[in-house]
Motif scaffolding. Sequence first.
Motif, PDB file in Angstrom:
ATOM      1  N   THR A  61       0.823  -1.207   0.000  1.00  0.00           N
ATOM      2  CA  THR A  61       0.000   0.000   0.000  1.00  0.00           C
ATOM      3  C   THR A  61       0.857   1.258   0.000  1.00  0.00           C
ATOM      4  N   SER A  62       1.862   1.295   0.857  1.00  0.00           N
ATOM      5  CA  SER A  62       2.713   2.486   0.962  1.00  0.00           C
ATOM      6  C   SER A  62       3.469   2.737  -0.331  1.00  0.00           C
ATOM      7  N   ALA A  63       4.049   1.684  -0.908  1.00  0.00           N
ATOM      8  CA  ALA A  63       4.818   1.846  -2.142  1.00  0.00           C
ATOM      9  C   ALA A  63       3.928   2.297  -3.301  1.00  0.00           C
ATOM     10  N   PHE A  64       2.741   1.688  -3.401  1.00  0.00           N
ATOM     11  CA  PHE A  64       1.839   2.047  -4.500  1.00  0.00           C
ATOM     12  C   PHE A  64       1.355   3.490  -4.367  1.00  0.00           C
ATOM     13  N   LEU A  65       0.956   3.892  -3.163  1.00  0.00           N
ATOM     14  CA  LEU A  65       0.437   5.248  -2.977  1.00  0.00           C
ATOM     15  C   LEU A  65       1.521   6.302  -3.175  1.00  0.00           C
ATOM     16  N   LEU A  66       2.718   6.033  -2.710  1.00  0.00           N
ATOM     17  CA  LEU A  66       3.812   6.986  -2.924  1.00  0.00           C
ATOM     18  C   LEU A  66       4.116   7.150  -4.406  1.00  0.00           C
ATOM     19  N   ALA A  67       4.137   6.027  -5.129  1.00  0.00           N
ATOM     20  CA  ALA A  67       4.389   6.110  -6.572  1.00  0.00           C
ATOM     21  C   ALA A  67       3.261   6.840  -7.288  1.00  0.00           C
ATOM     22  N   LYS A  68       2.016   6.580  -6.860  1.00  0.00           N
ATOM     23  CA  LYS A  68       0.880   7.219  -7.524  1.00  0.00           C
ATOM     24  C   LYS A  68       0.867   8.724  -7.267  1.00  0.00           C
ATOM     25  N   VAL A  69       1.190   9.128  -6.051  1.00  0.00           N
ATOM     26  CA  VAL A  69       1.216  10.557  -5.732  1.00  0.00           C
ATOM     27  C   VAL A  69       2.314  11.272  -6.506  1.00  0.00           C
ATOM     28  N   ILE A  70       3.457  10.614  -6.666  1.00  0.00           N
ATOM     29  CA  ILE A  70       4.589  11.247  -7.354  1.00  0.00           C
ATOM     30  C   ILE A  70       4.365  11.309  -8.864  1.00  0.00           C
TER      31      ILE A  70
END
Length: 219
Positions: free
Chosen positions: A133-142
């Motif tokens: 979840t953390s990796a996906f959301l960070l990538a999506k936000v960036i």
Amino acid sequence: MNRVPGDAENAHSSSVESCPSLRDVHSINPAQLMARIESYEGREKKGISDVRRTFCLFVTFDLLFITLLWIIELNVKGGIETTLEKEVLQYDYSSSYFDIFLLAVFRFKVLILAYAMCRLRHWWAIAFTTAVTSAFLLAKVIISQLFSQGAFGYVLPIISFILAWIETWFLDFKVLPQEAEEENRFLIAQDASERAALLHPGILSDGQFYSPPESVAGT
């Protein structure tokens, strides 16, 4: 002539004082121990513990809350049917919120399967879901353009990120330690009940009390 009874009485009192552990053992209430053991076994037969059930309810709340926010976002953008077709059938990673909803579904399925159905007592499943979840959301936000789409561009990723980490905290600091503590208490109570059963085999009858042949009559 009075020294012999006095010496015997002193010897008896000293022997009693030298065995405090026996008084401690006699102070154990076998009924309370058996009640604790039966209550623990009843909880095991009934299902998952109360704290684990609360965790599963929070995981369900995570899915329902993200679903509710996503439906609100679909309505805000101009109708559920039109926006749903645009975000699902014409999925675009940079502008769609559908993947955040699927991320909540992924967390729900993995955590319920691991901690409700399989009753896992390890943190690896929650660590896996939180890391994904953390990796996906960070990538999506960036990479994506969510921040240019209004308030939901901030709300959905932040809420999803916070809920995932709250689940991790709750399992690691509440569920697993409390269940381990209850299991240790059960083992201690079971061991104490076994010792009490050995020390208290039953109520002695009057026929079991006797005087040795060497004792003086009437003692």
